[in-house]
Design an enzyme around this catalytic site. Structure first.
Site: not given
Ligand SMILES: [Zn+2]
Length: 399
Positions: A237, A271, A273, A287
């Site tokens: 990410n 999680d 997602i 997070d």
């Molecule tokens: Zn971040």
């Protein structure tokens, strides 16, 4: 009566009827605790009578080292990045709430913020041991503001910074943060001019450096690791996707340019997602945002109205995810289920690995003799039954 003065008179607790995670394996054994530390029972039998002052029947539970969350932005309506006079009590409130998720230590995380927010919040968050009052604080995780505009994600663009001198000096860091005294980790983008010297400066002060929110290529990432970086923030990410010609930061996982003896860990929010996990050196992080722990429905959090449906938090009226509301025990269960890994691997990703990353594995993240008796008791479905810090019960399901 023991005559040796070095032998402690402090009460001994024996956890029985349990499987303990030691040497990467669940072992059918008792766990002995004295003065908040895990005790070697063999020594005990030789030195003393070999009896316990108290027995805790674990009713078949798994005993794992207490979970450590190195990236959590808030929860239960509290956003750690909000500057207020009681930012410290916000952290304490969340610290208490996460005990039920098996978390015994954590790094409150601030996203990119203006300097006055760091200068206000940082002095209020003290590094301290956990207890009945809540999980211990190992230090802050500052995610930003030295990150990439292109990969800023939800970080506010107007507060992003570059190293002004281009040299990544201590002055740049102090101007942004005000202090590094209680900082455990900084996430930055290694392609920013001056970031390599900033990495060295941070590591010299015992601050772990993580790479993230970045468009770095692999060689920039490798340079940062040679300078001391040891972590990748939420892998996949907010970074370049793996590409065979330049795999970017993700390429560190298979790089042969990482110095011998250096381990690069990586964080994932398991999680279900954000990512689809795959094994080794993994550090599970939640997070989690302020919405974590709030009931389903609409909530106003700061400037944003969010809507919680099931395990997801959306910007109200949209299908845009506003952030993670995962808890650490959910992450552990999901990681095991999604990856098919062993119970041991799932538990170590939430305990041993983050402790190694933060350089505290001599006392946390394992059940070795002499380590802190921070314990998470779980059933076979990895649901938390009880949480202990320094040998003291701090949370129990149903009580
Ligand atoms: Zn971040």
């Amino acid at each position: 009566m023991p005559s040796n003065k070095s032998v402690s008179d402090a009460p001994i607790t024996q956890f029985i009827n349990c499987r303990i995670l030691r040497d990467h394996k669940l072992q059918r054994d008792d766990l002995w605790v004295r003065e908040g530390k895990i005790l070697n029972p063999e020594k005990l039998f030789f030195d003393e009578q070999g009896y316990a002052d108290e027995r805790v029947d674990c009713e078949g539970s798994i005993i794992a080292p207490g979970f450590i969350d190195v990236q959590i932005n808030g929860g239960h309506g509290v956003d750690f990045s909000q500057a207020s006079d009681d930012a410290g009590s916000g952290v304490s409130f969340v610290a208490q709430k996460i005990l039920e998720h098996g978390v015994t230590s954590f790094c409150p995380t601030l996203v990119t913020s203006p300097a006055d927010v760091y200068h206000k919040v940082l002095p209020q968050v003290k590094v301290h041991d956990g207890g009945r009052h809540g999980a211990g604080v190992l230090g802050l995780h500052l995610e930003g503001p030295f990150i990439s505009v292109e990969k800023k994600g939800a970080h506010p663009e107007q507060f992003l910074r570059t190293f002004r001198s281009g040299a990544g000096s201590l002055d740049d860091l102090m101007e942004a943060y005000g202090s590094l005294d209680n900082v455990a980790m900084v996430t930055l983008a290694p392609e920013l001019s001056g970031s390599q010297s900033a990495v060295r400066e941070l590591c010299r002060r015992g601050v772990a450096v993580s790479l993230g929110h970045s468009v770095a290529n692999l060689s920039q990432a490798e340079d940062a690791v040679r300078s001391g970086a040891s972590f990748i923030t939420h892998l996949f990410n907010a970074m370049l996707p793996f590409h065979h010609r330049d795999p970017g930061i993700v390429g560190l996982l298979t790089s042969d340019q990482v110095p011998a003896g250096r381990t690069v860990y990586y964080g994932m929010i398991a999680d279900g997602i954000h990512t689809n996990p795959a094994a080794l050196r993994l550090v599970l992080v939640t997070d989690a945002i302020a919405a974590m722990g709030l009931p389903p429905g609409r909530h106003t959090l700061g400037q944003q109205v969010i809507e919680i449906q099931g395990l997801h938090a959306y910007v109200a009226g949209t299908k845009t995810l506003s952030g993670s509301i995962a808890t650490m025990d959910e992450c552990v269960r999901h990681f095991k289920q999604a990856s098919g890994c062993s119970v041991e691997e799932a538990l170590e990703a939430a305990s041993l690995h983050p402790a190694q990353l933060l350089g505290v594995s001599h006392k946390k993240g394992n059940l070795d003799y002499g380590s802190d008796a921070d314990l998470t008791l779980l059933d076979d479905g990895l649901n938390v039954r009880a949480t202990y810090i320094s040998g003291e019960e701090v949370w129990r399901k149903g009580s």
